[in-house]
Scaffold this motif. Structure first.
Motif, PDB file in Angstrom:
ATOM      1  N   UNK A   1      -3.009   0.160  -6.068  1.00  0.00           N
ATOM      2  CA  UNK A   1      -4.344   0.243  -6.420  1.00  0.00           C
ATOM      3  C   UNK A   1      -5.203  -0.744  -5.832  1.00  0.00           C
ATOM      4  N   UNK A   2      -6.317  -0.345  -5.514  1.00  0.00           N
ATOM      5  CA  UNK A   2      -7.372  -1.456  -5.055  1.00  0.00           C
ATOM      6  C   UNK A   2      -8.685  -1.087  -5.277  1.00  0.00           C
ATOM      7  N   UNK A   3      -9.584  -1.748  -5.613  1.00  0.00           N
ATOM      8  CA  UNK A   3     -11.042  -1.478  -5.936  1.00  0.00           C
ATOM      9  C   UNK A   3     -11.939  -2.672  -5.479  1.00  0.00           C
ATOM     10  N   UNK A   4     -12.806  -2.336  -4.341  1.00  0.00           N
ATOM     11  CA  UNK A   4     -13.661  -3.179  -3.680  1.00  0.00           C
ATOM     12  C   UNK A   4     -15.104  -2.621  -3.826  1.00  0.00           C
ATOM     13  N   UNK A   5     -16.042  -3.439  -3.800  1.00  0.00           N
ATOM     14  CA  UNK A   5     -17.427  -3.129  -3.966  1.00  0.00           C
ATOM     15  C   UNK A   5     -18.360  -3.725  -3.057  1.00  0.00           C
ATOM     16  N   UNK A   6     -19.420  -3.235  -2.785  1.00  0.00           N
ATOM     17  CA  UNK A   6     -20.568  -4.175  -2.177  1.00  0.00           C
ATOM     18  C   UNK A   6     -21.779  -3.571  -2.738  1.00  0.00           C
ATOM     19  N   UNK A   7     -22.988  -4.706  -2.727  1.00  0.00           N
ATOM     20  CA  UNK A   7     -23.886  -4.340  -3.496  1.00  0.00           C
ATOM     21  C   UNK A   7     -25.078  -4.868  -2.633  1.00  0.00           C
TER      22      UNK A   7
ATOM     23  N   UNK B   1       0.824  -1.215   0.027  1.00  0.00           N
ATOM     24  CA  UNK B   1      -0.009  -0.043   0.036  1.00  0.00           C
ATOM     25  C   UNK B   1       0.779   1.202  -0.077  1.00  0.00           C
ATOM     26  N   UNK B   2       2.012   1.221   0.363  1.00  0.00           N
ATOM     27  CA  UNK B   2       2.952   2.184   0.390  1.00  0.00           C
ATOM     28  C   UNK B   2       3.556   2.723  -1.060  1.00  0.00           C
ATOM     29  N   UNK B   3       3.517   1.853  -2.083  1.00  0.00           N
ATOM     30  CA  UNK B   3       3.723   1.963  -3.440  1.00  0.00           C
ATOM     31  C   UNK B   3       2.977   2.933  -4.004  1.00  0.00           C
TER      32      UNK B   3
ATOM     33  N   UNK C   1     -12.082   2.679  -3.367  1.00  0.00           N
ATOM     34  CA  UNK C   1     -11.134   2.595  -4.409  1.00  0.00           C
ATOM     35  C   UNK C   1      -9.774   2.994  -3.730  1.00  0.00           C
ATOM     36  N   UNK C   2      -8.828   2.587  -3.681  1.00  0.00           N
ATOM     37  CA  UNK C   2      -7.484   2.963  -3.047  1.00  0.00           C
ATOM     38  C   UNK C   2      -6.463   3.414  -4.243  1.00  0.00           C
ATOM     39  N   UNK C   3      -6.500   4.675  -4.363  1.00  0.00           N
ATOM     40  CA  UNK C   3      -5.500   5.527  -5.625  1.00  0.00           C
ATOM     41  C   UNK C   3      -6.024   6.760  -5.439  1.00  0.00           C
TER      42      UNK C   3
END
Length: 126
Positions: A15-21, A9-11, A30-32
């Motif tokens: 990037x990370x994308x998670x979702x819930x519905x 995560x320090x780089x 979203x991490x970015x």
């Protein structure tokens, strides 16, 4: 050669994308950079409109920073909690396998692990 995304995560390239519905409610995490989050929102809006003939509510479709604002989802406000401080414990009893739950006079810390997580998600009902 295809490279895998960075797991650190320090780089800066992480990037990370998670979702819930739930039914017709969605929450994306979203991490970015914010600019990329805005591109994701734009592409999602276009896909829903062109392919599924659905429209997003512009007043409900918001981009918020998890550390400074809360996202509303199903009547809850969702935020993150961070604790970036490092706690160290000094042992007064050097015998292996023993614990000292009483605080050390200098550090104020015992040698039991801190039960609080370093990072978590807080939910509060609105």
């Amino acid at each position: 050669m295809v490279s895998l995304p960075s797991p650190d995560p320090g780089d800066p390239a992480y990037r990370r994308l998670r979702y819930i519905r739930y039914a017709d409610d969605h929450l994306l995490g979203f991490t970015g950079p914010k600019a990329e989050a805005e591109q994701i929102k734009q592409r999602l809006t276009q896909f829903l409109r062109d392919e599924l003939k659905l429209e997003l509510s512009q007043e409900k479709t918001l981009i918020t920073h998890a550390r400074t604002g809360a996202a509303r989802f199903l009547g809850y406000e969702i935020t993150t909690q961070h604790n970036d401080t490092k706690k160290t414990a000094q042992t007064r009893n050097p015998e292996p396998g023993t614990r000292n739950p009483e605080p050390d006079k200098q550090s104020g810390q015992g040698d039991l692990p801190d039960p609080s997580p370093k990072c978590g998600t807080a939910l509060s009902r609105v």
